[in-house]
Design an enzyme around this catalytic site. Structure first.
Site, short mmCIF file in Angstrom:
data_model
loop_
_atom_site.label_atom_id
_atom_site.label_comp_id
_atom_site.label_asym_id
_atom_site.label_seq_id
_atom_site.Cartn_x
_atom_site.Cartn_y
_atom_site.Cartn_z
N CYS A 2 -19.89 8.37 -3.54
CA CYS A 2 -21.17 9.01 -4.57
C CYS A 2 -21.44 10.12 -3.60
CB CYS A 2 -22.06 8.45 -5.27
SG CYS A 2 -21.14 8.01 -6.59
N ARG A 33 -15.64 12.69 0.37
CA ARG A 33 -16.01 11.50 0.15
C ARG A 33 -15.10 10.84 -0.48
NH1 ARG A 33 -21.39 9.96 2.71
NH2 ARG A 33 -22.09 9.12 0.65
N TRP A 91 -18.89 9.35 -8.14
CA TRP A 91 -16.84 8.86 -7.82
C TRP A 91 -17.91 7.19 -8.98
CZ3 TRP A 91 -13.19 8.21 -4.36
CH2 TRP A 91 -12.15 6.36 -4.40
N ASN A 118 -26.79 7.21 -6.15
CA ASN A 118 -25.68 6.44 -5.61
C ASN A 118 -25.60 4.87 -5.47
OD1 ASN A 118 -24.55 8.42 -4.87
ND2 ASN A 118 -24.97 8.60 -2.61
N GLY A 119 -24.82 4.07 -5.86
CA GLY A 119 -25.28 3.02 -5.46
C GLY A 119 -24.79 2.13 -6.61
N GLU A 567 7.21 -1.14 5.87
CA GLU A 567 5.72 -0.16 6.07
C GLU A 567 5.85 0.17 7.05
OE1 GLU A 567 3.75 1.40 4.19
OE2 GLU A 567 2.22 1.71 5.40
N LYS A 571 5.80 4.21 7.96
CA LYS A 571 4.38 4.32 8.99
C LYS A 571 4.44 5.36 9.97
CE LYS A 571 1.93 4.26 6.99
NZ LYS A 571 1.50 3.41 5.86
N GLU A 574 6.58 8.41 9.56
CA GLU A 574 5.91 9.46 8.66
C GLU A 574 4.98 10.46 9.93
OE1 GLU A 574 3.21 9.37 5.32
OE2 GLU A 574 3.23 7.00 6.53
N HIS A 590 25.39 -8.04 9.84
CA HIS A 590 25.63 -7.77 9.28
C HIS A 590 25.92 -6.97 9.71
CE1 HIS A 590 26.51 -11.78 7.21
NE2 HIS A 590 24.62 -11.86 6.95
N LYS A 692 -1.01 14.13 0.95
CA LYS A 692 -1.65 13.13 0.56
C LYS A 692 -1.17 12.73 -0.84
CE LYS A 692 -4.53 9.63 1.22
NZ LYS A 692 -3.50 9.26 1.91
C1 F6R Z 1 2.57 6.62 3.43
C2 F6R Z 1 1.92 7.20 2.37
C3 F6R Z 1 2.74 7.59 1.00
C4 F6R Z 1 2.02 6.69 -0.51
C5 F6R Z 1 2.72 7.59 -1.42
C6 F6R Z 1 2.35 6.72 -2.83
O1 F6R Z 1 1.82 6.05 3.68
O2 F6R Z 1 0.75 7.26 1.99
O3 F6R Z 1 4.23 6.45 0.97
O4 F6R Z 1 1.89 5.60 -0.33
O5 F6R Z 1 3.34 8.69 -1.78
O6 F6R Z 1 0.94 7.23 -3.27
P1 F6R Z 1 0.37 6.39 -4.18
O7 F6R Z 1 0.04 5.39 -3.03
O8 F6R Z 1 -1.00 7.41 -4.08
O9 F6R Z 1 1.27 6.11 -5.47
#
Ligand code: F6R
Ligand code: UD1
Length: 697
Positions: A2, A33, A91, A118-119, A567, A571, A574, A590, A692
């Site tokens: 929040c 936030r 939030w 908040n809290g 993973e 990372k 991307e 293989h 995102k």
């Molecule tokens: C990688 C990344 C993406 C998300 C994917 C799913 O760093 O951020 O691969 O993990 O787009 O997103 P969410 O978790 O928001 O469903």
């Protein structure tokens, strides 16, 4: 999380429209936030009236709502020479993100007292029952409403009480954490603000030069009611006169005056972080826990909730805050991704907070409790997700199978839909998502709902579509993740899924010692992550000296570390745009072995678990072909320490339980992807072609 914003003008003419714009701008600065709804409280047309406007969704939605109000409904041109207003981004925690639960929250239909908070108030249930027994009717599902109602209740017993005394009486009844702003039609143009465990600061804007750059703290010898609330309600709640004891130290309030000693114009800004204030003023004062700010007739006073302790600081400095907005939100970090990587000791702790009783080895996931018997009876568990969230499912699949003995399959949401995979009523489908809005995961969720399966969410954003539309679930409570590359959400999802496995199998006596082992391991994870983060300098050098010139990179892992390899590879590609591939170490021979030569960088996970000998054999095969791997292993691992000359680097991480080791092993990979991208001059927080939240199929 929040966000709080408050604005008070004293003998500064401001139109209502200007005041609203200041509030909305303040809220927009707090948007980073993360939040799900927002609202403002301003003066109404009558002096005894407060107008509250709030909406679910972005601040933009609130703005549109305000813009749609007609002149007769909300006269933007009305001028206020002095005015107090408060605003909030919420939030959701207690109570879903509905308009009624948004802040500001009023004490009663007339909004005698209006609060933003908040809290979490931990004793709100007891307070609520007590206030209900006194005839008050609660209309929201929030813990905050009991604060607003407490203000009204105590005031109604003693209408002569000073606003800050009233605030103290209310605070004596509250347990938990808060950043709190209160305004009231009984105290027009005044605001009280206080904090405990939640940040709060104040900005001062005046054309005059400040004669002092501090505010004295006022102490009073007040005694907190010793009665335990709910069992034996305190004097204040029962209509005590609310008058606190004797003042033991006098002090000067902060007041701007002209040469003739006449009060001069001043504006005050209150906020949960400086990002929303520095546009207006750089003169900022940070409040301490238990400070009570009272702004009244241009005067600023800081009272303390309790009497003075020995050695306690008796002044609050007004500082010249020089940081720029961007700098501020990222703290001392260069990018949100770096900040979020370094937040992991805290975010992983928050995922477990209040859910694990480490003394009695007990896990309680409030959001799943009622559904547990049904989930335990499922024929299968399907875990469905995309990207990083999919990897957290892969990382925890085997511990879920081991503890529950229910077959688990892990699905990429898009592929699951493409295959039109069969789903049955006795399946439990677990949807893992940071944003809770990913289109492929949402479509898969609808598909499973239509087929009558039980749906469980493991989600970061409260109020998101997946969180709302699943039958039940767990919020991972990692806090907002802003960097496009998911980092802290991964480790929190991982922990939430391990807790899910532990909860599901909590009735198994045979697994008690395994449970205890895992729980002991979880308890240490936050501090062990801190230890791994110490590798940053070494990793930065490795990226600058060796990795950034390469075109491609392989990651080898098996067992629990296969998910870490995938993973890590995601990372790296991307963020640094370097081709990278996670390979199951057992599959090396293989086909993939053909790629190995002295140049191709290979990262291998050789932390100690039952597959260690097999992983070592894969590493030997790489070395035999002149490869110089980067090995991630446990501290003081004799077999590997002797291989120094044959490796490019050895990165040591602490040892934990096998099923949790991935939580520590992924951290060096997050740092490698970050520093590789930085050394290649890439905008880490906004890599090309990625968003995102992927809300398209
Ligand atoms: C990688 C990344 C993406 C998300 C994917 C799913 O760093 O951020 O691969 O993990 O787009 O997103 P969410 O978790 O928001 O469903
Ligand atoms: C809840 C409160 C938390 C409070 C705690 C103690 C919320 C959001 N959380 O946490 O503030 O401190 O009780 O009383 O109010 N859910 C789904 N799908 C999901 C995620 C969650 O349906 O993907 C549901 C859960 O089933 C539950 C609710 O949302 O009904 C809250 O989930 P969660 O925050 O995980 O619950 P608690 O940890 O109990």
């Amino acid at each position: 999380m929040c966000g709080i914003f408050g604005y008070v003008n004293y003998i500064v003419d401001k139109s209502r429209g200007e005041i609203i714009d200041i509030l909305l701008d303040g809220l927009q600065k707090l948007e980073y936030r993360g939040y799900d709804s927002s609202g403002i409280a301003i003066k109404g047309d009558n002096p005894n009236e407060t107008t509250i406007i709030k909406r679910v969704g972005k601040v933009r939605v609130l703005k549109e709502e305000i813009a749609s109000r007609t002149h007769s409904d909300l006269d933007r041109s009305k001028i206020f020479n002095s005015h107090a207003a408060i605003a909030h981004t919420r939030w959701a925690t207690h109570g879903s993100p509905l308009t009624v639960n948004c802040h500001p929250i009023g004490s009663d239909p007339k909004n005698d007292f209006v609060v933003i908070h908040n809290g979490i108030i931990t004793n709100y249930k007891a307070l609520k029952s007590l206030l209900e027994s006194k005839g008050m009717v609660f209309v929201t599902e929030t813990d905050t409403e009991c604060i607003a109602k407490l203000f009204k209740h105590i005031y109604d017993q003693n209408p002569n009480i000073d606003f800050n005394q009233l605030t103290k009486q209310v605070l004596y009844e509250l347990e938990g954490s808060y950043g709190l702003l209160v305004m009231s039609s009984h105290y027009p143009n005044e605001v009280c603000a206080t904090r405990k465990g939640s940040p709060l600061l104040l900005g001062v804007k005046t054309d005059r030069k400040l004669t002092v750059d501090f505010v004295d703290v006022e102490y009073e010898d007040t005694k907190k009611s010793e009665n335990n609330f709910g069992l034996s309600p305190s004097a204040a709640l029962n209509g005590g006169n609310g008058h606190a004891g004797l003042r033991t130290t006098g002090s000067r309030a902060f007041l701007t005056e002209d040469q003739d000693g006449q009060p001069s114009p001043v504006e005050y800004f209150l906020a949960s972080d400086p990002s929303s204030v520095i546009k207006h003023t750089k003169k900022i004062l940070f409040l301490e826990d238990d400070d009570i700010v009272h702004i009244h007739d241009g005067e600023l006073k800081i009272h303390r909730l309790n009497s003075k302790q020995i050695g306690e600081e008796t002044k609050r400095q007004i500082q010249d805050f020089e940081m720029e907005l961007n700098e501020l939100m990222k703290g001392t970090y260069n990018h949100f991704m770096q900040k979020e990587i370094f937040e992991q000791p805290e975010s992983t702790f928050n995922t477990m907070r209040g859910r694990i009783d480490f003394d009695n080895y007990k896990v309680t996931l409030g959001g799943l409790e009622q559904w547990m018997p049904l989930i335990r009876r499922s024929r299968r568990i399907l875990m469905i997700a995309c990207g990083t969230s999919y990897h957290s499912c892969l990382a925890t699949r085997s511990i879920i199978e081991e503890l529950t003995e229910i077959p688990v399959s892990v699905e990429l949401a898009s592929d699951f839909l493409d295959r039109k995979s069969p789903v049955f009523r006795d399946d439990s489908c677990v949807f893992v998502s940071q944003s809770g809005e990913t289109a492929d995961s949402m479509l898969a969720l609808r598909y499973c709902i239509e087929r009558g399966a039980i749906t469980v969410g493991v989600v970061n954003s409260v109020g998101s579509s997946i969180s709302r539309q699943t039958n039940c679930g767990v919020h991972i409570n990692a806090g907002p993740e802003i960097g496009v590359a998911s980092t802290k959400a991964y480790t929190s999802q991982y922990i939430a899924l391990v807790m899910f496995a532990l909860s599901l199998s909590s009735d198994s006596i045979g697994r008690r010692s395994r449970h205890e082992e895992i729980l002991k391991g979880l308890q240490k994870i936050p501090e062990q992550i801190s230890a791994v983060l110490q590798l940053e300098e070494k990793i930065k050098k490795l990226c600058n000296d060796h990795l950034n010139k390469q075109k491609s990179l392989l990651l080898l892992g098996r067992g629990y570390q296969y998910a870490t390899a995938l993973e890590g590879a995601l990372k790296i590609k991307e963020i640094s745009y370097m081709h990278s591939e996670g390979v199951l170490a057992g599959e090396l021979k293989h086909g993939v072995l053909a790629l190995v030569d002295k140049d191709l960088p290979i990262i291998a996970f050789a932390t100690k678990d039952s597959l260690f000998p097999k992983t070592m054999s894969a590493i030997e095969q790489v070395i035999a072909r002149d490869g110089r791997p980067i090995i991630i292993c446990n501290e003081n691992e004799g077999t590997i320490s002797g291989m120094d000359s044959k490796t490019m680097a050895i990165l040591e991480v602490p040892l934990t339980v096998d099923c949790l080791q991935g939580l520590l092993n992924v951290i060096p990979l997050q740092l490698i992807s970050y520093w590789l991208a930085v050394s290649r001059g890439i905008d880490v927080d906004f890599p090309r072609n990625l968003a995102k939240s992927v809300t398209v199929e």
